[in-house]
Design an enzyme around this catalytic site. Structure first.
Site, short mmCIF file in Angstrom:
data_model
loop_
_atom_site.label_atom_id
_atom_site.label_comp_id
_atom_site.label_asym_id
_atom_site.label_seq_id
_atom_site.Cartn_x
_atom_site.Cartn_y
_atom_site.Cartn_z
N ASP A 50 -2.78 3.02 -4.18
CA ASP A 50 -1.29 3.09 -3.53
C ASP A 50 -0.66 3.26 -5.20
O ASP A 50 0.38 3.77 -4.20
CB ASP A 50 -0.77 1.84 -2.52
N SER A 51 -0.71 3.33 -5.67
CA SER A 51 -0.89 3.73 -6.69
C SER A 51 -0.30 4.98 -7.22
O SER A 51 0.16 5.88 -7.74
CB SER A 51 -1.67 3.31 -7.80
N ASP A 89 -6.92 1.48 0.00
CA ASP A 89 -5.73 0.31 0.29
C ASP A 89 -4.78 1.37 1.34
O ASP A 89 -4.29 2.42 1.40
CB ASP A 89 -4.54 1.25 -1.25
N LYS A 119 -9.25 -1.83 1.01
CA LYS A 119 -7.76 -2.82 0.86
C LYS A 119 -6.88 -3.51 0.46
O LYS A 119 -5.61 -3.05 0.57
CB LYS A 119 -7.43 -2.96 -1.34
N GLU A 189 -5.19 -8.54 -10.90
CA GLU A 189 -3.73 -7.91 -11.77
C GLU A 189 -3.28 -8.98 -11.99
O GLU A 189 -2.58 -9.73 -12.06
CB GLU A 189 -3.59 -7.06 -10.71
O1 KIV Z 1 -3.41 0.82 -6.31
C1 KIV Z 1 -4.22 1.07 -7.02
O2 KIV Z 1 -3.98 2.16 -8.09
C2 KIV Z 1 -4.60 -0.90 -7.54
C3 KIV Z 1 -5.02 -1.38 -9.06
C4 KIV Z 1 -3.70 -0.97 -9.83
C5 KIV Z 1 -6.04 -1.88 -8.67
O3 KIV Z 1 -4.57 -1.28 -6.39
#
Ligand code: KIV
Length: 278
Positions: A50-51, A89, A119, A189
């Site tokens: 979700d980044s 995510d 995730k 993290e």
């Molecule tokens: O959203 C994301 O990119 C993440 C990574 C930083 C592990 O959760």
């Protein structure tokens, strides 16, 4: 670049890699182009993180990412990397309200988003129950502890977690709980290296670190950070390229050539009017 595509992984093959001491490589991807780029490598697993809210959509946090965002970017990524194991995510609020919504949203990410696992962040009682609900539906879950970006309002910023004895112990206990609830993998993290090591040694499921030191069972980086395609540079990022500079440089060159009349050339033109003959 030579394609170094490996066979499709599974929760079982990741567990086996940990048993054999083989490092697991993970990178984020968000669309067909980035998925295709990763597909041509030997990376083990793609995370549609979700980044994407920050590095692709320009939002100020991951908390504003929607289910529709994750579904459409997840499906595009899988189209680009059909042979890769893809984790998607669960966005903020998609697994917080009720068991029913948690189950429906996880199923949508697998069915419509076409991911192979989901995730979710956090180790509170509610989050551990969410892991149980999803695993009960036969969907593999990757957990995420330490600095969980969907908790940024509570943290008051993006801060290293587990610095006090109490916080260190809380994250360790939460890690045990995610495994006990059925998670097949755990992202850690921004925590002290000793905590990353302690958790990785205590768990049988693989840990994937991002700012969690050198002793995790694998590592993950955000695609844009690794490639120098974002302006983020936390301590844990190593930049392997400077795409921002290269992209701006190429666009400037194109703009210059159009202005001075050297692009398009004869070779870019259909049925060119030959000046000699004309
Ligand atoms: O959203 C994301 O990119 C993440 C990574 C930083 C592990 O959760």
């Amino acid at each position: 670049m030579t394609a170094a595509v490996n066979k499709m992984h599974s929760p079982q093959s990741f567990a086996l890699m940990k048993q054999k001491g083989q490092m697991i490589t993970m990178i984020t991807a968000y669309d067909y182009a980035s998925g295709s780029a990763v597909a041509a490598t030997d990376i083990d697993v793609i995370l549609v993180g979700d980044s994407l809210g920050m590095v692709v959509l320009g939002l100020d946090s991951t908390m504003k990412v929607s289910m529709e965002d994750m579904i459409s970017h997840g499906a595009a990524t899988v189209r680009g990397a059909p042979q890769k194991f893809v984790i998607i995510d669960m966005p903020y609020m998609s697994y917080h309200l009720s068991a029913r919504e948690t189950r429906i949203n996880a199923a949508r990410l697998v069915n419509e988003g076409t991911g192979h696992a989901v995730k979710l962040e956090g180790g509170s009682a509610g989050r551990i129950q969410a892991i149980r609900e999803i695993v009960d539906m036969e969907i593999p879950v990757c957990a995420h502890l330490g600095l969980t970006p969907q908790s940024v309002l509570r943290y008051g910023g993006y801060k290293v977690q587990g610095k006090t004895d109490a916080a260190y112990e809380e994250i360790f206990q939460a890690a045990l709980a995610t495994q006990e609830a059925g998670a097949f993998m755990l992202v850690l993290e921004a925590i002290p290296e000793s905590l990353g090591k302690k958790i990785s040694e205590a768990l049988s499921i693989p840990t994937i670190g991002i700012g969690a030191g050198r002793y995790c069972d694998g590592q993950v980086l955000v695609y844009h950070d690794l490639l120098g395609y974002s302006n983020m540079s936390p301590k844990f990022v190593k930049r392997y390229n400077d795409l921002n500079q290269s992209i701006s440089g190429s666009i400037m060159q194109y703009s210059k050539e159009v202005r001075e009349g050297s692009f398009p050339g004869r070779e870019h033109t259909y049925y060119p009017i030959d000046k000699q003959e004309g």
